[in-house]
Every structure is written in structure tokens, then in C-alpha cells.
Design a protein around this motif. Structure first.
Motif, PDB file in Angstrom:
ATOM      1  N   VAL A 144      42.736  44.811  37.914  1.00  0.00           N
ATOM      2  CA  VAL A 144      41.574  44.125  38.472  1.00  0.00           C
ATOM      3  C   VAL A 144      40.394  45.073  38.282  1.00  0.00           C
ATOM      4  CG1 VAL A 144      40.531  43.064  40.499  1.00  0.00           C
ATOM      5  CG2 VAL A 144      43.005  42.908  40.138  1.00  0.00           C
ATOM      6  N   PHE A 206      48.437  36.238  37.098  1.00  0.00           N
ATOM      7  CA  PHE A 206      47.563  36.679  38.184  1.00  0.00           C
ATOM      8  C   PHE A 206      47.626  35.704  39.359  1.00  0.00           C
ATOM      9  CE2 PHE A 206      43.221  36.821  40.118  1.00  0.00           C
ATOM     10  CZ  PHE A 206      43.315  38.091  40.671  1.00  0.00           C
ATOM     11  N   TYR A 253      40.173  39.995  36.256  1.00  0.00           N
ATOM     12  CA  TYR A 253      41.546  40.421  35.983  1.00  0.00           C
ATOM     13  C   TYR A 253      41.721  40.504  34.473  1.00  0.00           C
ATOM     14  CZ  TYR A 253      41.896  35.362  35.348  1.00  0.00           C
ATOM     15  OH  TYR A 253      41.686  34.078  34.923  1.00  0.00           O
TER      16      TYR A 253
END
Length: 376
Positions: A144, A206, A253
Motif C-alpha cells: 500500500v 486486495f 495498492y
């Protein structure tokens, strides 16, 4: 001699990654889909122990942009040894890669998510008397990345990440972020959350993490397509990375190898005692807990998004190379087997750590090698 060889591999892989970074990050924020070769031969590079066999001609592939840096490093080595083969891997995204594969446009595809049942069914149209299978080849953390001036260290947990990417937390000095970072000087700055505009296995993994670790905050079903409202979108891993680099207050991300050029990465708070950094080693700890859930020759994995072990990074992905188990096209089968055999080999997997990726655990990659040898 071992030290010299390791240094030589480091130089080759990092060199390939550096070239890829220049190409992708200057392509107007999107992945290269121009159709050019994914890598080029370098007569000064060692040929290693690559068996070219009867491989020749052009090998077309497409898919995951997350693994493109790894593919480029592999192609650089492979084409040095196998000069009769030109490999063109377009990192257009996992969804595009699977579509190209099921339409018979590429010899293999890269995807950060395993084939869905309907995609397996579609693959039977191009795999004569066979079907598409998943071969786990590349692992790594989904970092991230963020761009917040003055904040070099940032800790976030699943709940806070879910609220940020669902536009429920909109400013960097929000109380929830302050509580996790009591010593940080968080600015009064709007959060600019970037997500993938294309169908992406990175998005799929994610959001699987958010679903598993923050179910009360993340109410979406998940999948390759981004579902939450708000935020900004960009094409490919290179696109969101460029967005973070260019935008103050940005967060997104991305595969770890794209978190460079000054992009800081979040330490993720889990149930372990200490927040966990996004590193190859920490991702490997989590991926080692994966289970093979595919049937037959399919080696699809089930990842654990809520590891409790110290140092296990929870947001990980595994990129699969998708290929026909039987019924591969005769003109591309030799090159496909030769290239896949190399990247699954000890030498091929050794390049991954140096390029910011996690090699597959021994018990998994051994099964991959056996399956590749049986492709027909």
C-alpha cells in the motif's frame, strides 16, 4: 564463486527491472500494450542452464501487470540462451490476459487470480481435449503505497484501509489514522485514493484481504473489477504507482516492485504484536500457509489473508501462468514448455527475490515443474 554468481544475478534482474520501470512509468501512466517484445537478448548475459529444446518463433502472452517486472527479467535471461525465440508479454492486466487466452490469442496468460469455472469452460474451446490450468509462479506482497509529505512511517490496519478506499475517511489527519500513528505529524490534507481502472487480479486479492480482515467495513463482493464508489482510477500497476508518485495525499495498492521512485509503503497492523512491513520475506511467510485447492493438474491456491504469525504480511498475491494442460498449439508448445520450465527452475525462481518478488515455496514449485513437463 557462489557470491559472484549471486551478484551477477542481482545485477541482471535489477537491470531488467530498472529498464521496465523507465518504459512503463513513462507510458502516460499505463502499461505497455504496443505489441513490442517484452525483453531483448543481451549477448553479455549468462545463458544459465536453460534448455531451449525445439523452441523457436514468437511467443505471445498477456495478463498480469503485477508480474511484468519479473517476466522482463526472465525474458532477458531466456532470450540470451534461446536466440530463436522472441517473447512478447503485454502486461495488460489479469482480466485482459484471461480473455486473450480463452479467445486463443496467446500461448499463455498471467493472472493474479485463479480461473473461474466459467473461464475454465471457455478455455476448453481453445485447449483441444483439455482445459486451462493455473500454475502458481510468482508471489509477493501487495504494497500500500502513499505520498504524504513529512510522513515517512505510516501504520494502518484493515478497518482503516477499508474506510479509506471506500471514501469514508477522507483526510490524512482523521482520528482513526492518528490513533494508529500517535507520533506522526499528519497533515490536514485530502486523501486521494487510487484504484485500478482495468480488471485486475491485484484488485481481487486486495479486496479479498479487506473482505476477510474488515468484513464490517468492506461490504463489497470483491472480484477483479473495482466496486467501491469514489476515488481515482488508473490503468495497470504502473498507472496507480504513477498516480501516487505525482499526487500529494495519494494512496493505492500495487505489487511491491512498483513501489519505488520515492513511494513509501504502509506497515500493516495485524493480530501479531508488531505492524508488518511489505517485504518479500514477510510475504513468503504468509504464502507458505497457502493450500492447493485446484483439482487434477490445476494448482490454484487458497491464500490466508489473516495470518497471525509474527512478520507475516497479510496482503499478498500469487500470479499464475495459465496454460492448456492438453491441446496447446503445436507451433508454440515447444517454446511455451521451454520458457515455463526455465521460470519454474531453481535459477528462474532465484531471480524473483532480487526483483522484489517472492519465490514459490518448495512444495508448490515442485508440483508446478512436474505439471509443466507433462503439458501437451
Amino acid at each position: 564463486m557462489k557470491l559472484q554468481r549471486k551478484n551477477r544475478l542481482r545485477a541482471l534482474s535489477l537491470g531488467a527491472v530498472a529498464v521496465t520501470g523507465v518504459l512503463t512509468l513513462t507510458a502516460c501512466g499505463s502499461d505497455d500494450t504496443s505489441g513490442g517484445a517484452s525483453g531483448t537478448s543481451d549477448s553479455s548475459a549468462p545463458a544459465s542452464k536453460i534448455d531451449c529444446g525445439d523452441a523457436k518463433g514468437q511467443l505471445l502472452a498477456d495478463g498480469s501487470s503485477a508480474q511484468k517486472n519479473a517476466i522482463d527479467a526472465w525474458v532477458k535471461q531466456y532470450q540470451t540462451a534461446c536466440k530463436d525465440v522472441v517473447i512478447n508479454y503485454k502486461g495488460s492486466g489479469s482480466g485482459a490476459g484471461i480473455t486473450a487466452f480463452t479467445q486463443g490469442q496467446v500461448a499463455f496468460a498471467g493472472s493474479d487470480s485463479a480461473l473461474k469455472p466459467e473461464e475454465v469452460t471457455a478455455s476448453k474451446e481453445v485447449c483441444t481435449d483439455g482445459q486451462g490450468i493455473d500454475l502458481p509462479m510468482v508471489g509477493g506482497p501487495i504494497a500500500v503505497g502513499y505520498n504524504v509529505p513529512g510522513v515517512d512511517n505510516l501504520v494502518l490496519d484493515a478497518k482503516t484501509l477499508a474506510l479509506i478506499f471506500d471514501s469514508k475517511i477522507s483526510n490524512w489527519n482523521d482520528a482513526a489514522i492518528k490513533a494508529l500513528n500517535p507520533d506522526a505529524e499528519l497533515p490536514d490534507l485530502k486523501i486521494q485514493a487510487f484504484h485500478r481502472s482495468d480488471e485486475s487480479g491485484t484488485t481481487d486479492n486486495f479486496t479479498k484481504y479487506l473482505i476477510a480482515a474488515a468484513p464490517d467495513q468492506w461490504k463489497y463482493e470483491g472480484g477483479k473489477a473495482w466496486q467501491a464508489k469514489g476515488g481515482q482510477s488508473a490503468q495497470g500497476s504502473s498507472g496507480v504507482a504513477q498516480g501516487v508518485t505525482d499526487t500529494k495525499g495519494a494512496i493505492s495498492y500495487m505489487e511491491l516492485s512498483y513501489a519505488k521512485d520515492g513511494i513509501s509503503t504502509v506497515d500493516v497492523k495485524t493480530d501479531a504484536a508488531e505492524p508488518v512491513k511489505a517485504t518479500v520475506e514477510n510475504a513468503t511467510k504468509a504464502i507458505s500457509e497457502a493450500k492447493v485447492v485446484g483439482t487434477g493438474k490445476d494448482l490454484a491456491l487458497e491464500l490466508n489473508y489473516k495470518p497471525t504469525a509474527e512478520g507475516a504480511y497479510p496482503i499478498t498475491l500469487v500470479t499464475y501462468e495459465i496454460v492448456c494442460d492438453k491441446g496447446n498449439k503445436a507451433d508454440t508448445l515447444p517454446a511455451t514448455k521451454s520458457f515455463l520450465t526455465y521460470i519454474a527452475s531453481e535459477d528462474g525462481q532465484a531471480l524473483l527475490s532480487e526483483a522484489g518478488y517472492a519465490p514459490m515455496p518448495p512444495e508448490i514449485i515442485t508440483k508446478v515443474r512436474t505439471t509443466i513437463s507433462e503439458l501437451s
